[in-house]
Structures are given as structure tokens and as C-alpha cells.
Design a protein around this motif. Sequence first.
Motif, short mmCIF file in Angstrom:
data_model
loop_
_atom_site.label_atom_id
_atom_site.label_comp_id
_atom_site.label_asym_id
_atom_site.label_seq_id
_atom_site.Cartn_x
_atom_site.Cartn_y
_atom_site.Cartn_z
N ASN A 21 0.80 -1.22 0.00
CA ASN A 21 0.00 0.00 0.00
C ASN A 21 0.83 1.27 0.00
N ASP A 22 1.95 1.28 0.73
CA ASP A 22 2.78 2.50 0.78
C ASP A 22 3.34 2.82 -0.60
N LYS A 23 3.85 1.79 -1.28
CA LYS A 23 4.42 2.00 -2.61
C LYS A 23 3.32 2.40 -3.61
N ALA A 24 2.15 1.78 -3.47
CA ALA A 24 1.03 2.11 -4.36
C ALA A 24 0.59 3.56 -4.17
N GLU A 25 0.49 3.99 -2.90
CA GLU A 25 0.04 5.36 -2.62
C GLU A 25 1.06 6.37 -3.13
N ALA A 26 2.36 6.08 -2.95
CA ALA A 26 3.40 7.00 -3.40
C ALA A 26 3.36 7.15 -4.93
N SER A 27 3.20 6.02 -5.63
CA SER A 27 3.17 6.07 -7.10
C SER A 27 1.94 6.81 -7.60
N ALA A 28 0.78 6.58 -6.96
CA ALA A 28 -0.45 7.27 -7.38
C ALA A 28 -0.34 8.78 -7.16
N HIS A 29 0.22 9.18 -6.00
CA HIS A 29 0.38 10.61 -5.72
C HIS A 29 1.37 11.26 -6.70
N GLU A 30 2.45 10.54 -7.03
CA GLU A 30 3.42 11.08 -8.00
C GLU A 30 2.77 11.25 -9.37
N ALA A 31 1.94 10.27 -9.75
CA ALA A 31 1.24 10.38 -11.04
C ALA A 31 0.33 11.60 -11.06
N LEU A 32 -0.42 11.81 -9.97
CA LEU A 32 -1.34 12.96 -9.92
C LEU A 32 -0.58 14.28 -9.93
#
Length: 498
Positions: A274-285
Motif C-alpha cells: 500500500n505504501d508504494k502504491a500510494e506513493a506512485s499514485a500521488h506522484e502520477a497525480l
Amino acid sequence: MNASPRRPGFAYLLLAVGGWLGAHRFYLGSYVGGAGQLALLSFGLSGQRGARFGLLLLLPWLLFDIYWVYRRTRHAGPQGAQRSARAPTRDYDPAGLAEADQLQAQFVAAAEAHDWPKAVAIGEQIVATARGVFQGPHQNLAMSLCMLGQACYQLKAFDKAKAAIEESLAIGRKVGMPDEDMDIARKALAVTLAGIAQRNASGAASDQAAVLMNLLEDRETRCHEALAHGDLQRAEKLGAEAVAASRELCGGPGKAVVRQLAAYAELCRRLQWNDKAEASAHEALAMIGELGLDDGWRRGPTNTLALLHAAAGRADEAEALYKKTIAMAVAEAKGGSSDSVVRAFNNLAFLYAESGQEAKAELCYARALVHLDKMSEANVQGDAELHAHMLNNFGGLRMARRDFDGARPLYERSLAIQQRSCRGISTAAANAHNDLGLIAQDEGDLRQALMHFQRTLLLNQICTPDHFKNIAGAQRNVDDVSMVLAAVARAARMEPST
């Protein structure tokens, strides 16, 4: 010894690849010597007594012919002098020619196997060898450059292909290469220039960019294949490589990076990283905002973040993000219906159902069903798995309220969709059969229930053989209904007739 007007380079090539047959002697006009070498080879391979002695005689003769070819083509009377006056002679290295011939065989094998990186590497060796052997313009060097250019084209290294083929044509014009060989090079150049135009239109402006685009395409394809086989670990590794390739390709923020980050975030979420997923999603946004992209790009990472919040029990944050994804999906569909709209309503409905807000969940599922109906009326197939899962979720909500009449048609429609898309072999079909079996069992139709439970067991064994809990539950349902049917049958046989 009379001089021969033949080309010395080709004579050495024949000596290297066909010397055992006397090919070089026939080429230079020494027919008696060529016939003698051919006779020794035939005798040596005949298997008769003393045959090996013939091969032993042939070997030193061929070694001597290295010097003989030189004498035959360089130091002979008036014709040789006249030819020397017409064009400078060169002393070609027969070992180098033999090496080039071996490399060419390896090049052909790599090309037939479509191993273009290997073919390009071998092609570069062939060109380097040809430059060393011929020490200047030569037809063999021109054709070697053409071969290298065509391999580079297959690897999508278009600029490198263009340079090699253009040099091939320049050498060909200088040495008077045959028209048919020149036509091959011209056609290869035309195809390469078309590839450059197509590459430039796609946003790549160099060989390095083309190679990176090829690498990115390969990683995306293999990642999708891994997902199709359920190998999430391998898919995550390939997804990370795709993100790295997209970063190198764009050299900073870019649409390719956004696309790969969004896909990688969803992969990590499915793996519960989840931490890696959240970081990647925020970077994409953040990158979407930096590039000024529209909401169609935001929907994917926003939905991933909503799912992460829902899984972490942050229902309010998840609800807000789900509502954003619904608005984005509806706007993207221009007020119409699409898989994105169905998915967005399904996700919000599932969140409401999990948090006990059944009325809101019912409303969202009903909205999703309306959009699914519109897609069906417009003959839009869409994502069959998504549609089946949405119908199963809606049916589960109604079953929880014991609204069997409302749940049954939803499950039956889910099965019909799965039957069209994958002949009914899926986990969604297994879930629908299981719930239809429960409905039939509750209504006392045990034979119908047994049929659905048996189908559930079979589909679980096929689709999820490692989910032992699901298989055990399906087997238990089959056994329970079978026992009841057997007991009923025994009771019917024991009842006295009237």
C-alpha cells in the motif's frame, strides 16, 4: 603462368569457403588443377583403402594455393600489368574473409530467429571485418552495411539504419555495384525513412528514444501477459522496469511516465504494497498537474487511492475520491455510458455496502445497472468481467436482504455475460452459481441447488486450484445437498404404499 582477369578478393573467398572443391582454381582458369583437387576430395571421402591419404595431400595443396592465388592474380604478364594500371590491386586477408563468412551465417541464424539485438551486434562485427579486409570501397562492404541497416530497422534503430544504408549506396555507386543490389539498398532506405517519419510522429526523435520505446513496449506486453496468468509478482517487476524506461525516455515528466506510474500503483495495490502504491499514485497525480493534463488522466490514480483508503478503513476519504472518479468518468463519456462509469458506481456502491449503508449502495448499483443497460442497447460489449462482478455484487446486496426474486435475475445475467465472453469458465461465474445454489436450497429446490453447487466446485477447481478454502466450501455444499437428497429418496422408498 598467365594472369587471370578475375577479382582476387573473390578468388580468396572461394578458396576459404570452397577450396576443397577446387572452386578458386576453376574461377581463375586452372581447370586441370581444380579437377585434380575435386578428384582428391572425392577419393578422400569414398571410404576406400588409402582414402585418407588423398585428404592429406589436398590440405597442403590448399595451403600452397594461398600463395598461388596471389601469384595468379598479381604477377602475370601484360594482362596483369594492364589490370594494375586500370585499378590498384589489394591483398585481401583470406582468414578475414573466412571470419566474415562465419559471421554472416550467424547473422542469418539470428535474423531467422527474429533475435534482432543479436543480429545487429553480429552485423556490426561483419562490417568491421569487411573494413579491415578490403581497406576501402568494395561491393562486399556495401552489402554488409545494407544487411546491418536492415537489422537496425527491425530493432527500430532507424537513424543507425539510415546511416548504414546511405553509406552502402554511396559505396555501391563508387564501385559500380549491380543494379539489383542497388535496388535492394534503395528499397531498404525507403522503408527506413518511412519508419523515421512514423517514429517522429510518435514523439521519439533519436535512436536511443526508439530503443527505449521498444523496451517500454516489450515490458508493457510482458506485464499484461503476467497479469493474464495471475503472476502479480512478475507483473510488478516488469511494471517497475516499464516505469524506469518511461522516465529515461521522457527525461522528466511526460505522459508515458504518468501512464506507467498509474498502472504500477494499481499493481502494488493488488499486491497489498500500500505504501508504494500510494506513493506512485500521488506522484502520477502531481505529474498530471505539472503537465496540465485533463481529468481523463486523473481518473486511474484517483480510483487507486480511493481503493487504498477503503482498504485502510478510511471510508470518508474513499467516498470523496470515488465521487470524483464518477464525475471524471461521466465527463469523459460526455454524459453517456462506459465501462469507466460502471466501474466508478460499482466501487462506490461496494464501499457503501461494506459500511452498512445499504440504501446508498442500492442506489449506486441501480445507477451502474442503468449504464450497463444503455451499453447493451448500443451493442457495446465492454469489460465482461467488470459487468459480471458488478451484477454479482448487486445480487449479493439483495440476497443479504433475502430478496431472492431481485437477486436471481442479476446472477443469471452475470452468467449469460460470462458464457458469451469465456464460455462461463471464470471466478465470477463460480460465485454466481454458488449464490444461485443457495437461493435454490433456501427455496427447497434441492436438485437445482445441487446442479449449481457442482458447477461452482468444478469452476473453482479450474480457475482457482490453489484456493483450497473455496474448493472445500463448494465440496461441502455439494455433500450436504447430496445427503439430503439421498435421505429424501430413502424416505420415499420406505413409505408404505396406499
